[in-house]
Design a protein around this motif. Structure first.
Motif, PDB file in Angstrom:
ATOM      1  N   ASN A 133       9.739  -6.775  15.526  1.00 20.63           N
ATOM      2  CA  ASN A 133       9.974  -6.977  14.100  1.00 20.63           C
ATOM      3  C   ASN A 133       9.060  -8.075  13.559  1.00 20.63           C
ATOM      4  N   TRP A 134       9.109  -8.267  12.241  1.00 23.86           N
ATOM      5  CA  TRP A 134       8.220  -9.223  11.591  1.00 23.86           C
ATOM      6  C   TRP A 134       8.451 -10.647  12.099  1.00 23.86           C
ATOM      7  N   GLY A 135       9.696 -11.023  12.306  1.00 28.74           N
ATOM      8  CA  GLY A 135      10.005 -12.372  12.786  1.00 28.74           C
ATOM      9  C   GLY A 135       9.415 -12.642  14.168  1.00 28.74           C
ATOM     10  N   GLN A 136       9.499 -11.676  15.048  1.00 25.17           N
ATOM     11  CA  GLN A 136       8.923 -11.838  16.387  1.00 25.17           C
ATOM     12  C   GLN A 136       7.401 -11.958  16.316  1.00 25.17           C
ATOM     13  N   ARG A 137       6.785 -11.155  15.469  1.00 25.19           N
ATOM     14  CA  ARG A 137       5.335 -11.220  15.318  1.00 25.19           C
ATOM     15  C   ARG A 137       4.911 -12.562  14.738  1.00 25.19           C
ATOM     16  N   TRP A 180       3.167  -6.650   5.856  1.00 24.18           N
ATOM     17  CA  TRP A 180       3.403  -5.204   5.951  1.00 24.18           C
ATOM     18  C   TRP A 180       4.364  -4.810   7.079  1.00 24.18           C
ATOM     19  N   PRO A 181       4.344  -5.462   8.264  1.00 28.32           N
ATOM     20  CA  PRO A 181       5.277  -5.062   9.324  1.00 28.32           C
ATOM     21  C   PRO A 181       6.750  -5.220   8.963  1.00 28.32           C
ATOM     22  N   ALA A 182       7.045  -5.980   7.910  1.00 25.74           N
ATOM     23  CA  ALA A 182       8.449  -6.179   7.530  1.00 25.74           C
ATOM     24  C   ALA A 182       9.099  -4.883   7.067  1.00 25.74           C
ATOM     25  N   TRP A 183       8.309  -3.941   6.515  1.00 23.88           N
ATOM     26  CA  TRP A 183       8.902  -2.684   6.032  1.00 23.88           C
ATOM     27  C   TRP A 183       8.211  -1.431   6.572  1.00 23.88           C
ATOM     28  N   ASP A 184       7.134  -1.599   7.320  1.00 20.77           N
ATOM     29  CA  ASP A 184       6.436  -0.440   7.871  1.00 20.77           C
ATOM     30  C   ASP A 184       7.261   0.205   8.984  1.00 20.77           C
TER      31      ASP A 184
END
Length: 198
Positions: free
Chosen positions: A73-77, A176-180
């Motif tokens: 997820n975005w937080g991990q990234r 973008w990874p937050a909703w992709d």
């Protein structure tokens, strides 16, 4: 007994060949004209062809089996990138800061070289194993989307260069990874990479 007889000593001739195997008492001879059974060590007869794995038209993703990968997820990234940046700053700032404060350009240059060395090492590690130090701490891994294998050093370097695409439209690519659906940045989409939970 006659001349030219294949059995000059009068012994009864075995009508069934034993194909080179010694006759065991109590076991019947192999029927004539039937080849012996192949045991271990002999090449096996071809059987039915193996059924293809996966579904036709879709590449089988090595490393995942039949399971869908779990995307980071975005937080991990974000956390893994933060750890990598801190590691770079720890290598760069002390020497560069001391060099600037003491007016010793060689120390500042050495700090810069140390920081670049850390960046290169991180890219090589990500290419070989899919993990930088930050990704290893967080438990994520960067892989090729089509094969599920690490990117390799060259593609990991290209991916780092492609991050400029993430920053162009007001850093939208980093968000973008937050909703992709596949949690990809723009650089991931260009390079065909995904970041998955390890």
């Amino acid at each position: 007994m006659s001349f030219g007889s294949p059995n000059p000593y009068g012994q009864p001739q075995d009508p069934q060949p034993n194909y080179g195997y010694p006759q065991q008492p109590g076991y019947p001879q192999a029927p004539q004209g039937v080849p012996p059974q192949q045991g271990y060590g002999y090449p096996q007869q071809p059987g039915y062809p193996q059924a293809p794995q996966g579904y036709p038209g879709y590449p089988q993703q090595a490393g995942y089996g039949m399971q869908q990968p779990v995307y980071a997820n975005w937080g991990q990234r974000f956390l893994s990138k933060l750890i990598d940046v801190i590691l770079y700053l720890v290598a760069y700032l002390p020497l560069a800061g001391i060099g600037v404060a003491a007016k010793v350009p060689a120390l500042a240059l050495l700090g810069f070289v140390a920081g670049i060395g850390v960046l290169i090492w991180q890219v090589i590690q990500e290419g070989r194993t899919g993990q930088t130090v930050g990704k290893k701490v967080v438990g994520t891994r960067t892989l090729k989307e089509d094969t599920g294998q690490p990117l390799g050093g060259g593609m990991a370097f290209v991916r780092q260069l492609a991050h400029f695409l993430d920053g162009l439209p007001c850093y939208l690519g980093y968000l973008w990874p937050a909703w992709d659906a596949k949690r990809q940045t723009f650089s991931d989409k260009v390079c065909g990479s995904i970041v998955v939970k390890d």
